[in-house]
Design a protein around this motif. Structure first.
Motif, mmCIF file in Angstrom:
data_model
loop_
_atom_site.group_PDB
_atom_site.id
_atom_site.type_symbol
_atom_site.label_atom_id
_atom_site.label_comp_id
_atom_site.label_asym_id
_atom_site.label_seq_id
_atom_site.Cartn_x
_atom_site.Cartn_y
_atom_site.Cartn_z
ATOM 1 N N TRP A 27 0.835 -1.219 0.000
ATOM 2 C CA TRP A 27 0.000 0.000 0.000
ATOM 3 C C TRP A 27 0.860 1.255 0.000
ATOM 4 C CZ3 TRP A 27 -4.227 -1.544 -1.766
ATOM 5 C CH2 TRP A 27 -4.819 -2.736 -1.348
ATOM 6 N N ALA A 28 1.988 1.207 0.698
ATOM 7 C CA ALA A 28 2.912 2.346 0.702
ATOM 8 C C ALA A 28 3.523 2.537 -0.689
ATOM 9 C CB ALA A 28 4.004 2.146 1.742
ATOM 10 N N GLY A 29 3.870 1.448 -1.350
ATOM 11 C CA GLY A 29 4.408 1.532 -2.704
ATOM 12 C C GLY A 29 3.389 2.086 -3.686
ATOM 13 N N TYR A 63 -4.874 9.676 -0.031
ATOM 14 C CA TYR A 63 -4.684 8.222 -0.077
ATOM 15 C C TYR A 63 -4.194 7.705 1.275
ATOM 16 C CZ TYR A 63 -2.725 3.687 -1.356
ATOM 17 O OH TYR A 63 -2.426 2.352 -1.399
ATOM 18 N N SER A 64 -3.222 8.401 1.861
ATOM 19 C CA SER A 64 -2.654 7.972 3.145
ATOM 20 C C SER A 64 -3.699 7.987 4.253
ATOM 21 C CB SER A 64 -1.489 8.880 3.526
ATOM 22 O OG SER A 64 -0.483 8.800 2.564
ATOM 23 N N ARG A 69 -7.188 4.710 7.781
ATOM 24 C CA ARG A 69 -8.448 4.307 8.396
ATOM 25 C C ARG A 69 -8.806 2.863 8.052
ATOM 26 N NH1 ARG A 69 -7.903 9.371 8.525
ATOM 27 N NH2 ARG A 69 -9.119 10.832 9.746
ATOM 28 N N LYS A 70 -8.493 2.453 6.832
ATOM 29 C CA LYS A 70 -8.791 1.077 6.421
ATOM 30 C C LYS A 70 -7.883 0.073 7.118
ATOM 31 C CE LYS A 70 -10.996 0.748 2.189
ATOM 32 N NZ LYS A 70 -11.075 0.028 0.992
ATOM 33 N N CYS A 71 -6.604 0.394 7.221
ATOM 34 C CA CYS A 71 -5.617 -0.532 7.791
ATOM 35 C C CYS A 71 -5.406 -0.323 9.291
ATOM 36 C CB CYS A 71 -4.288 -0.389 7.065
ATOM 37 S SG CYS A 71 -4.352 -0.819 5.330
ATOM 38 N N VAL A 77 2.640 6.242 7.762
ATOM 39 C CA VAL A 77 3.153 4.968 7.260
ATOM 40 C C VAL A 77 3.045 4.928 5.736
ATOM 41 C CG1 VAL A 77 2.646 2.485 7.204
ATOM 42 C CG2 VAL A 77 2.735 3.687 9.381
ATOM 43 N N PHE A 78 2.036 5.583 5.190
ATOM 44 C CA PHE A 78 1.835 5.611 3.747
ATOM 45 C C PHE A 78 2.345 6.916 3.120
ATOM 46 C CE2 PHE A 78 -1.607 3.173 5.730
ATOM 47 C CZ PHE A 78 -1.273 1.925 5.259
#
Length: 150
Positions: A27-29, A63-64, A69-71, A77-78
């Motif tokens: 997800w970060a990528g 996006y982050s 919230r999803k993760c 982190v993102f």
């Protein structure tokens, strides 16, 4: 497509260096890939580096915050790996090189661009975070609002 893949790899590798959990590495990528594609699209359309960087950083921040919230993990982190492709490293290098070579007018122009780009990254991420916090507070207010009885 190649731009996305290369930005993904750069952000993914940066996420590994920051010791991010394995479940969040992809997800970060993806955040880095998306932010770079947004930058390229707007840069091609407008030919404005700082404005394109701001929009890409804002998208990275949105996006982050969404993935946080999803993760159920902090947004940085993102967002930190997501902005790696946007960081104006080559522009800073060009500024210093121009100073060393004595091309001061060019160095000032590149230096201003470097500072503007860095500020655009910070402002884009900050604005996205602020918008998410504001929307969360508004939604929380509506949820806690007592219902009218008739």
């Amino acid at each position: 497509m190649m731009d996305f893949v290369l930005a993904f790899i750069g952000s993914f590798a940066g996420a590994i260096l920051f010791n991010i959990e394995r479940k969040n590495l992809i997800w970060a990528g993806i955040c880095g890939g998306i932010s770079w594609v947004v930058f390229k699209l707007f840069y091609i359309q407008t030919d404005r580096v700082v404005f394109s960087t701001f929009l890409a950083a804002f998208v990275c921040g949105v996006y982050s915050e969404t993935m946080a919230r999803k993760c159920k993990t902090p947004a940085f982190v993102f967002s930190i790996p997501g902005i790696y492709p946007l960081v104006p490293g080559i522009t800073a290098y060009t500024t210093v090189r121009a100073i060393v070579e004595g091309r001061l007018i060019f160095a000032v122009n590149k230096g201003i661009e470097t500072i503007g780009t860095a500020g655009a990254i910070a402002f884009g991420i900050m604005l996205a975070s602020t918008v998410f916090q504001f929307v969360s507070k508004v939604n929380e207010g509506y949820k806690n609002k007592p219902k009218a009885t008739s």
